[in-house]
Design a protein around this motif. Structure first.
Motif, PDB file in Angstrom:
ATOM      1  N   GLY A 167       6.809  -5.792 -10.395  1.00 45.50           N
ATOM      2  CA  GLY A 167       5.875  -6.677  -9.711  1.00 45.50           C
ATOM      3  C   GLY A 167       4.959  -7.472 -10.618  1.00 45.50           C
ATOM      4  O   GLY A 167       4.205  -8.323 -10.151  1.00 45.50           O
ATOM      5  N   MET A 168       5.005  -7.199 -11.920  1.00 45.58           N
ATOM      6  CA  MET A 168       4.176  -7.936 -12.881  1.00 45.58           C
ATOM      7  C   MET A 168       5.011  -8.995 -13.592  1.00 45.58           C
ATOM      8  O   MET A 168       6.233  -8.954 -13.576  1.00 45.58           O
ATOM      9  CB  MET A 168       3.603  -6.971 -13.923  1.00 45.58           C
ATOM     10  N   PRO A 189      -3.589  -6.385 -20.452  1.00 44.26           N
ATOM     11  CA  PRO A 189      -3.612  -5.354 -19.406  1.00 44.26           C
ATOM     12  C   PRO A 189      -2.272  -5.165 -18.715  1.00 44.26           C
ATOM     13  O   PRO A 189      -1.950  -4.049 -18.275  1.00 44.26           O
ATOM     14  CB  PRO A 189      -4.692  -5.839 -18.428  1.00 44.26           C
ATOM     15  N   ALA A 190      -1.461  -6.227 -18.638  1.00 41.81           N
ATOM     16  CA  ALA A 190      -0.128  -6.075 -18.061  1.00 41.81           C
ATOM     17  C   ALA A 190       0.752  -5.204 -18.953  1.00 41.81           C
ATOM     18  O   ALA A 190       1.530  -4.377 -18.460  1.00 41.81           O
ATOM     19  CB  ALA A 190       0.517  -7.445 -17.845  1.00 41.81           C
ATOM     20  N   GLU A 222       3.117   2.684 -15.993  1.00 41.64           N
ATOM     21  CA  GLU A 222       4.057   2.812 -14.879  1.00 41.64           C
ATOM     22  C   GLU A 222       5.415   3.310 -15.340  1.00 41.64           C
ATOM     23  O   GLU A 222       6.089   4.048 -14.615  1.00 41.64           O
ATOM     24  CB  GLU A 222       4.176   1.472 -14.145  1.00 41.64           C
ATOM     25  N   HIS A 223       5.814   2.936 -16.547  1.00 42.60           N
ATOM     26  CA  HIS A 223       7.084   3.467 -17.049  1.00 42.60           C
ATOM     27  C   HIS A 223       6.985   4.977 -17.244  1.00 42.60           C
ATOM     28  O   HIS A 223       7.847   5.738 -16.784  1.00 42.60           O
ATOM     29  CB  HIS A 223       7.466   2.802 -18.361  1.00 42.60           C
ATOM     30  N   ILE A 281      -1.063 -20.922 -22.484  1.00 42.95           N
ATOM     31  CA  ILE A 281      -0.876 -20.413 -21.125  1.00 42.95           C
ATOM     32  C   ILE A 281       0.402 -19.591 -21.115  1.00 42.95           C
ATOM     33  O   ILE A 281       1.452 -20.059 -21.517  1.00 42.95           O
ATOM     34  CB  ILE A 281      -0.764 -21.575 -20.108  1.00 42.95           C
ATOM     35  N   PHE A 282       0.307 -18.356 -20.643  1.00 42.68           N
ATOM     36  CA  PHE A 282       1.470 -17.475 -20.669  1.00 42.68           C
ATOM     37  C   PHE A 282       2.216 -17.392 -19.339  1.00 42.68           C
ATOM     38  O   PHE A 282       3.413 -17.145 -19.322  1.00 42.68           O
ATOM     39  CB  PHE A 282       1.042 -16.049 -21.052  1.00 42.68           C
ATOM     40  N   GLY A 283       1.539 -17.526 -18.244  1.00 45.21           N
ATOM     41  CA  GLY A 283       2.188 -17.275 -16.964  1.00 45.21           C
ATOM     42  C   GLY A 283       2.260 -15.814 -16.598  1.00 45.21           C
ATOM     43  O   GLY A 283       2.951 -15.419 -15.653  1.00 45.21           O
ATOM     44  N   SER A 284       1.520 -14.982 -17.328  1.00 44.18           N
ATOM     45  CA  SER A 284       1.482 -13.548 -17.031  1.00 44.18           C
ATOM     46  C   SER A 284       0.651 -13.293 -15.781  1.00 44.18           C
ATOM     47  O   SER A 284      -0.288 -14.037 -15.477  1.00 44.18           O
ATOM     48  CB  SER A 284       0.871 -12.777 -18.205  1.00 44.18           C
ATOM     49  N   LYS A 285       0.990 -12.233 -15.056  1.00 48.47           N
ATOM     50  CA  LYS A 285       0.160 -11.805 -13.937  1.00 48.47           C
ATOM     51  C   LYS A 285       0.369 -10.320 -13.710  1.00 48.47           C
ATOM     52  O   LYS A 285       1.441  -9.773 -13.982  1.00 48.47           O
ATOM     53  CB  LYS A 285       0.460 -12.598 -12.677  1.00 48.47           C
ATOM     54  N   LEU A 286      -0.685  -9.677 -13.221  1.00 43.93           N
ATOM     55  CA  LEU A 286      -0.636  -8.232 -13.039  1.00 43.93           C
ATOM     56  C   LEU A 286       0.082  -7.828 -11.759  1.00 43.93           C
ATOM     57  O   LEU A 286       0.652  -6.745 -11.676  1.00 43.93           O
ATOM     58  CB  LEU A 286      -2.052  -7.660 -13.036  1.00 43.93           C
TER      59      LEU A 286
END
Length: 523
Positions: free
Chosen positions: A312-313, A348-349, A356-357, A517-522
């Motif tokens: 989901g990240m 943080p991601a 989670e792993h 800008i990375f496009g990362s999201k949690l």
């Protein structure tokens, strides 16, 4: 190095510029129990106790005459190895500063230790035109190793870009942390030219002046692959590694930070590394998964801002999916503060992916995966392969379980939902995550210490297998120094970052980090 003075408001006692955290009896003996207490004072005592014990291992592995730390030490604090590297030495220097500022050692003890180290570094052999240090020395007398201790196998003297980066970083810290040694540390720092590692013709973005850094060079032809050349200006022929550091999420980005700040590497180089391999049909179908993203231009350099998806990240992966690739530079460079659209989300991601792993996907009950001592051998690379770029990247368990979810339209999935076995966690990876999920870190470390028993007289042992309980009862200088830096930053309001960053560095680097800008999201 000059910096603008600033006022720090800290809820702690300051004694002559040093934060003194009086350890409780529990902290002094390193016998704290349980996870984060919810009481900041209790959490502080736990972290302080870890730092006290971790420092004991660094003290035990360091030669008192030369001030050079060994690469590793046995778990009973005996038998330091007869080899060390620039990274080990750099980590020791910032650990001395951390131990001083945490009140573990006195200011005068810290001064004497740093002075001994710098005096040794001023006299040992290095590549004079570039100012760079060789990769292996004896900590006992500082001589350059040409045969490996204990085996007499030949060592081809090598100069590593990333190892010299961490040593140079420590010089910056000493300059600000100990004014009495500023001249010596600054002279060593000023002599180091990172332009010697930077290949302007390397990489897909080289046409735009970006280029890439080589892994390092030899001064004489080594066995195996090498590329003759010289990116400096002394006219001699050097022999470079056949690989470049071409990924953004890598501990090697410290070299670009330093070289750009010093004017030795072009600013465009910050955008020359790859977030992921681009999505170009099946040309890069060897990577772990098919990325998504878009191409943006920074300083005239087209950058594919690709990300991977994981539970989901979305995040920019490291090559092997390990914690130190993602977070080691963040110990010294305020990446998350400066990069609200990049590192502030990606760090943080990366931490959440590791948690989670370990707890959910693999079900080990613990987390924190990074290259470390191997409980079943000498050394191994551990990571979360699902957030690693390499399709056969760093596994998280003893059996080296491979995750292969395929590559849409190019590669069929071979093992999309594997069964993981004896996971191997390393405490330093947890400490690196302190800034991003402190309660989870403290809970995880308490379990590793109290339930798995991976704790000794020098703090946490380097790694432990979660199912079999097999422990690598060793201390690695690099990993212990990362623990010291992480604790010092947490308890002292990022003081190592304050030492490291001056006005010139911030002016050169911060705009580059802010723009990406990375496009990362949690989630």
């Amino acid at each position: 190095m000059k910096r603008t003075p600033k006022i720090a408001v800290m809820c702690a006692a300051l004694v002559a510029g040093t934060l003194i955290i009086a350890p409780s009896a529990t902290a002094a003996t390193g016998t704290s129990k349980g996870p984060a207490t919810g009481d900041p004072r209790g959490d502080t005592a736990v972290l302080q106790s870890y730092a006290v014990d971790t420092w004991a291992s660094l003290d035990a592995m360091t030669d008192k005459k030369t001030g050079l730390p060994a690469d590793k030490l046995q778990g009973d604090l005996s038998e330091p190895s007869d080899n060390t590297s620039p990274t080990n030495i750099g980590g020791y220097l910032w650990s001395v500063v951390s131990a001083r500022d945490l009140g573990i050692i006195s200011k005068q003890d810290a001064f004497k230790r740093m002075k001994s180290t710098l005096k040794t570094l001023e006299r040992i052999e290095r590549h004079e035109p570039s100012g760079m240090f060789y990769n292996w020395y004896s900590p006992r007398d500082g001589h350059k190793l040409t045969t490996w201790p204990g085996s007499d196998d030949p060592v081809d003297p090598f100069l590593s870009s990333v190892d010299n980066g961490w040593l140079a970083a420590s010089f910056r810290i000493v300059v600000e942390a100990e004014p009495r040694l500023a001249r010596s540390a600054d002279a060593l720092y000023a002599s180091m030219d990172f332009g010697y590692f930077h290949d302007l013709e390397g990489g897909a973005n080289a046409v735009n002046g970006a280029g890439l850094n080589r892994g390092g060079f030899w001064v004489t032809p080594p066995p195996g692959c090498s590329v003759p050349g010289n990116y400096g200006d002394d006219g001699s022929e050097l022999y470079y590694t056949c690989h470049h550091y071409d990924t953004s999420v890598s501990e090697a980005r410290i070299v670009n930070y330093l070289g750009i700040a010093n004017g030795q590497i072009p600013a465009e180089a910050y955008y020359g590394t790859l977030r992921t391999m681009p999505d170009q049909g099946c040309d890069f179908a060897w990577q772990e998964q098919k990325p998504t993203g878009e191409t943006r231009e920074h300083l005239g350099v087209p950058v594919y801002e690709g990300v991977y998806e994981y539970r989901g990240m979305k995040l920019v992966p490291a090559w092997g999916g390990s914690m130190f690739e993602a977070l080691m530079p963040d110990l010294l460079v305020p990446e998350a503060d400066w990069g609200p659209q990049s590192w502030a989300v990606n760090h943080p991601a990366s931490v959440r992916a590791q948690i989670e792993h370990g707890l959910d996907e693999a079900g080990y009950g613990y987390w924190g995966f990074s290259p470390a001592s191997d409980p079943f051998g000498e050394y191994a690379e551990y990571g979360v392969e699902g957030v690693g770029m390499s399709a056969d990247g760093y596994a998280s368990d003893r059996e080296r379980t491979n995750v292969d979810a395929g590559y849409d339209g190019c590669r069929e999935a071979a093992n999309p939902n594997p069964d993981f076995s004896d996971g191997v966690v390393t405490p330093h990876a947890s400490f690196l995550a302190l800034a991003y999920d402190k309660p989870a870190v403290l809970s995880n470390l308490a379990g590793i210490k109290n339930d798995l028993g991976a704790y000794g007289p020098g703090g946490f042992y380097d790694a432990v297998a979660t199912e079999s309980g097999t422990i690598a009862e060793r201390y690695l200088s690099l990993d212990q120094s990362m623990i010291m830096a992480a604790v010092a930053n947490d308890l002292l309001d990022d003081r190592l970052k304050d030492y490291f960053v001056d006005d010139t560095f911030e002016a050169a680097v911060r705009p580059l980090v802010e723009a990406q800008i990375f496009g990362s999201k949690l989630e």
